[in-house]
Design a protein around this motif. Structure first.
Motif: not given
Length: 184
Positions: A87-94
């Motif tokens: 559901n798009g909850r994990a958003q890595p910066k790198i």
């Protein structure tokens, strides 16, 4: 900002006393400096650190065959997987390919929202690569391997199959098997 080079962001920190560091963040070269530096000292450090950062990126690209474009594709793919299965909850910066992980397929550092994927999985079936990426994305949400973590991966239909594939690959690698020999 130098228009012929990468975009550069300088971050001053009152807590940082002596050290200067540089890293990539979303395609921008970030140089972290102590807050007490003069403007001239800041410029000097930027001129010193950005070329080092670029050389390191180029060296990594040669070693892994990926580099910035490969890492950008990896980031886009990770965002698609997160949207589809988490559901798009994990958003890595790198998220990047690395060549120095010999005992793990991937690793995550939730506090930095960063993920490293071993280049040893390149060439494996896409459903295995997707599982490794999803596994590490899951760790951005849940640090351990508890029931809550495994519930995150239930939506991915190839979890069990990919785990079995990776177990087999690890077994073969630990015995020096290359997959070139077949059964008679």
């Amino acid at each position: 900002m130098n228009t012929s080079g990468p975009q550069v962001e300088v971050r001053r920190s009152a807590r940082r006393r002596r050290t200067v560091s540089a890293f990539w963040e979303d395609g921008v070269a970030v140089v972290a400096v102590p807050g007490h530096l003069s403007a001239a000292e800041e410029r000097e450090w930027v001129q010193k650190m950005v070329p080092k950062l670029q050389r390191k990126r180029e060296q990594n690209a040669r070693k892994t065959g990926g580099g910035a474009s490969g890492d950008q594709e990896l980031m886009e793919h990770a965002r698609e997987l997160s949207a589809r299965y988490l559901n798009g909850r994990a958003q890595p910066k790198i998220i990047k390919w690395v060549n120095n992980q010999n005992t793990r397929w991937g690793s995550a550092t939730p506090s930095h929202e960063s993920i490293r994927i071993s280049d040893k999985i390149r060439g494996m079936p896409q459903w295995v690569i997707d599982y490794v990426i999803l596994h590490e994305l899951g760790h951005l949400l849940v640090a351990g391997h508890n029931a809550k973590f495994w519930q995150l991966l239930e939506a991915y239909p190839h979890t069990d199959r990919a785990k079995a594939f990776l177990d087999g690959a690890a077994f073969a690698a630990s015995r020096g098997l290359t997959g070139e020999a077949g059964l008679d």
